[in-house]
Design a protein around this motif. Structure first.
Motif, short mmCIF file in Angstrom:
data_model
loop_
_atom_site.label_atom_id
_atom_site.label_comp_id
_atom_site.label_asym_id
_atom_site.label_seq_id
_atom_site.Cartn_x
_atom_site.Cartn_y
_atom_site.Cartn_z
N GLU A 9 37.25 36.03 83.19
CA GLU A 9 36.78 34.86 83.94
C GLU A 9 35.52 34.26 83.33
O GLU A 9 35.38 33.04 83.27
N GLU A 28 39.03 30.52 89.25
CA GLU A 28 39.72 29.57 90.12
C GLU A 28 38.80 28.42 90.53
O GLU A 28 39.18 27.25 90.47
N ALA A 67 44.42 31.25 87.48
CA ALA A 67 43.59 30.05 87.66
C ALA A 67 44.13 28.89 86.83
O ALA A 67 44.18 27.75 87.30
N GLN A 71 45.60 25.97 89.04
CA GLN A 71 44.60 24.92 89.18
C GLN A 71 44.62 23.92 88.02
O GLN A 71 44.76 22.73 88.24
#
Length: 82
Positions: A9, A28, A67, A71
């Motif tokens: 991330e 995210e 993510a 997204q």
């Protein structure tokens, strides 16, 4: 000894920042922020980043892949339609 490149991330958030997006938080949250108010230039940069991540040798950790899938990709599709 085997060495695997992993995209976590933090790596994803840093890549988005390097493209000029002002993002923070989890993968995210960062992806949600990146697709808000996209410009043509930003959309193209995101598309290239996703292509590079998906075709590269590095392993995307599950939260990063999720993510992007939930997204970034839908956000890019929505942008393309407008």
């Amino acid at each position: 000894m085997m060495h695997a490149d992993l995209i976590d991330e933090v790596d994803l958030v840093n890549q988005l920042r390097s493209l000029g997006f002002e993002v923070s938080g989890s993968a995210e949250q960062a992806c949600k922020s990146a697709v808000c108010g996209l410009s043509e230039t930003g959309a193209q940069a995101l598309k290239q980043m996703v292509e590079k991540l998906y075709t590269g040798n590095a392993t995307l950790l599950p939260a990063v892949r999720q993510a992007i899938d939930q997204q970034l990709l839908p956000g890019l599709v929505r942008f393309k339609r407008t």
